[in-house]
Design an enzyme around this catalytic site. Sequence first.
Site, PDB file in Angstrom:
ATOM      1  N   ASP A  69       0.872  -1.174   0.000  1.00 49.31           N
ATOM      2  CA  ASP A  69       0.000   0.000   0.000  1.00 49.31           C
ATOM      3  C   ASP A  69       0.904   1.217   0.000  1.00 49.31           C
ATOM      4  O   ASP A  69       1.832   1.317   0.807  1.00 49.31           O
ATOM      5  CB  ASP A  69      -0.958   0.018   1.201  1.00 49.31           C
ATOM      6  CG  ASP A  69      -2.132   0.956   0.915  1.00 49.31           C
ATOM      7  OD1 ASP A  69      -2.727   0.841  -0.178  1.00 49.31           O
ATOM      8  OD2 ASP A  69      -2.435   1.817   1.757  1.00 49.31           O
ATOM      9  N   TYR A 154       1.812   8.965 -10.177  1.00 48.45           N
ATOM     10  CA  TYR A 154       2.189  10.369  -9.976  1.00 48.45           C
ATOM     11  C   TYR A 154       3.662  10.650 -10.334  1.00 48.45           C
ATOM     12  O   TYR A 154       4.158  11.746 -10.083  1.00 48.45           O
ATOM     13  CB  TYR A 154       1.951  10.768  -8.515  1.00 48.45           C
ATOM     14  CG  TYR A 154       0.503  10.684  -8.058  1.00 48.45           C
ATOM     15  CD1 TYR A 154      -0.364  11.763  -8.224  1.00 48.45           C
ATOM     16  CD2 TYR A 154       0.000   9.522  -7.466  1.00 48.45           C
ATOM     17  CE1 TYR A 154      -1.695  11.693  -7.800  1.00 48.45           C
ATOM     18  CE2 TYR A 154      -1.323   9.447  -7.036  1.00 48.45           C
ATOM     19  CZ  TYR A 154      -2.161  10.534  -7.210  1.00 48.45           C
ATOM     20  OH  TYR A 154      -3.472  10.473  -6.789  1.00 48.45           O
TER      21      TYR A 154
HETATM   22  P1  ITT Z   1      -3.267  -2.455  -5.498  1.00 51.10           P
HETATM   23  O1  ITT Z   1      -3.944  -1.953  -4.242  1.00 51.10           O
HETATM   24  O2  ITT Z   1      -4.116  -3.459  -6.232  1.00 51.10           O
HETATM   25  O3  ITT Z   1      -1.854  -2.919  -5.270  1.00 51.10           O
HETATM   26  P2  ITT Z   1      -3.452   0.330  -6.328  1.00 51.10           P
HETATM   27  O4  ITT Z   1      -2.991   1.092  -7.527  1.00 51.10           O
HETATM   28  O5  ITT Z   1      -4.897   0.479  -5.921  1.00 51.10           O
HETATM   29  O6  ITT Z   1      -3.112  -1.229  -6.551  1.00 51.10           O
HETATM   30  P3  ITT Z   1      -2.657   1.504  -3.823  1.00 51.10           P
HETATM   31  O7  ITT Z   1      -3.995   1.328  -3.221  1.00 51.10           O
HETATM   32  O8  ITT Z   1      -1.448   1.185  -3.003  1.00 51.10           O
HETATM   33  O9  ITT Z   1      -2.490   0.652  -5.146  1.00 51.10           O
HETATM   34  O10 ITT Z   1      -2.576   2.991  -4.346  1.00 51.10           O
HETATM   35  C1  ITT Z   1      -1.357   3.565  -4.588  1.00 51.10           C
HETATM   36  C2  ITT Z   1      -1.511   4.696  -5.584  1.00 51.10           C
HETATM   37  O11 ITT Z   1      -0.461   5.630  -5.287  1.00 51.10           O
HETATM   38  C3  ITT Z   1      -1.264   4.186  -6.995  1.00 51.10           C
HETATM   39  O12 ITT Z   1      -2.446   3.915  -7.677  1.00 51.10           O
HETATM   40  C4  ITT Z   1      -0.471   5.313  -7.615  1.00 51.10           C
HETATM   41  O13 ITT Z   1      -1.359   6.246  -8.159  1.00 51.10           O
HETATM   42  C5  ITT Z   1       0.252   5.943  -6.424  1.00 51.10           C
HETATM   43  N1  ITT Z   1       1.631   5.432  -6.332  1.00 51.10           N
HETATM   44  C6  ITT Z   1       2.131   4.524  -5.457  1.00 51.10           C
HETATM   45  N2  ITT Z   1       3.431   4.285  -5.692  1.00 51.10           N
HETATM   46  C7  ITT Z   1       3.759   5.056  -6.743  1.00 51.10           C
HETATM   47  C8  ITT Z   1       4.936   5.249  -7.475  1.00 51.10           C
HETATM   48  O14 ITT Z   1       6.058   4.578  -7.214  1.00 51.10           O
HETATM   49  N3  ITT Z   1       4.916   6.115  -8.485  1.00 51.10           N
HETATM   50  C9  ITT Z   1       3.795   6.790  -8.793  1.00 51.10           C
HETATM   51  N4  ITT Z   1       2.621   6.665  -8.176  1.00 51.10           N
HETATM   52  C10 ITT Z   1       2.600   5.788  -7.155  1.00 51.10           C
END
Ligand code: ITT
Length: 195
Positions: A69, A154
Site C-alpha cells: 500500500d 504520480y
Molecule cells: P493495489 O492496491 O491493487 O496494489 P493500487 O494502484 O490500488 O493497486 P494503492 O492502493 O497502493 O495501489 O494505491 C497507490 C496509488 O499511489 C497508486 O495507484 C499510484 O497512483 C500511487 N503510487 C504509489 N506508488 C507510486 C509510485 O512509485 N509512483 C507513482 N505513483 C505511485
Amino acid sequence: MKFLLASSNPGKLREYRELANDAGVELDEMPNFREIEAFDESAPTFAENAAGKAIHYSRFSAATILADDSGLVVPALNGAPGVHSARYAGPNASDEDRIRKLLGEMAGKTADQRRAKFICVTAIARQGRVLTIASDFAQGLLTERPRGKDGFGYDPIFLFQELDRTYAELTRKEKNVYSHRGKAFRKMLSLVAGS
Ligand code: ITT
C-alpha cells in the site's frame, strides 16, 4: 524465497519483478488475483491497508503473498491524497486525471508548500497471518507540470530532490535504488532473512 504479488497495478508489478530480480528472489503475480473479491482498502493508514491486503489474498493461496500500500502525502493538503492516492479523482479515473486534480489543488502554493513524500508499506502473509511488514519513504517536491515518460501514477510530477529529476525522468534502475518501494522491499527482505 518466493513471493506472489497481490496487486492490480501493473506499474507496481513491473517494479517488484525488477526489485526481486536484483535481490535474487522469486516473485510473480498472483495467478488467481482477478478472480478473488477485492479487499476493501478503507483503513486510515498505509500499514493497515497493506497488512489487510496481504492477509486477505493469502487466504486464497498456499504461497507467501506480498501486498503493497503506497501513496503520495502532501502536508500542505493535510496529507492528501495519502491513503486515497489510487481513488483521488474517482474510481474510474486515469493517472492523468489524478495528476490534473492534484496540480489543480496545488495552484498558487509556495515552493515550501510543494513538499511531498511518497510512502510505501509492504506486507507479506501466509494463510491469513502476517509474517513481516516494512515501510519507507522518499522526499520530493511537486512540479508545476508533468515531466518525463517513464514510471507510472504520480511519477511525472514528483521531483526527487536528491537527483533533481522527476521519478518519471529517472531510469528504472535509479528509481528502484532510491524509491520508497525499493527501500521498503529491501528492508522487508532483510527482516525475513534475519528471522
Ligand atoms: P493495489 O492496491 O491493487 O496494489 P493500487 O494502484 O490500488 O493497486 P494503492 O492502493 O497502493 O495501489 O494505491 C497507490 C496509488 O499511489 C497508486 O495507484 C499510484 O497512483 C500511487 N503510487 C504509489 N506508488 C507510486 C509510485 O512509485 N509512483 C507513482 N505513483 C505511485
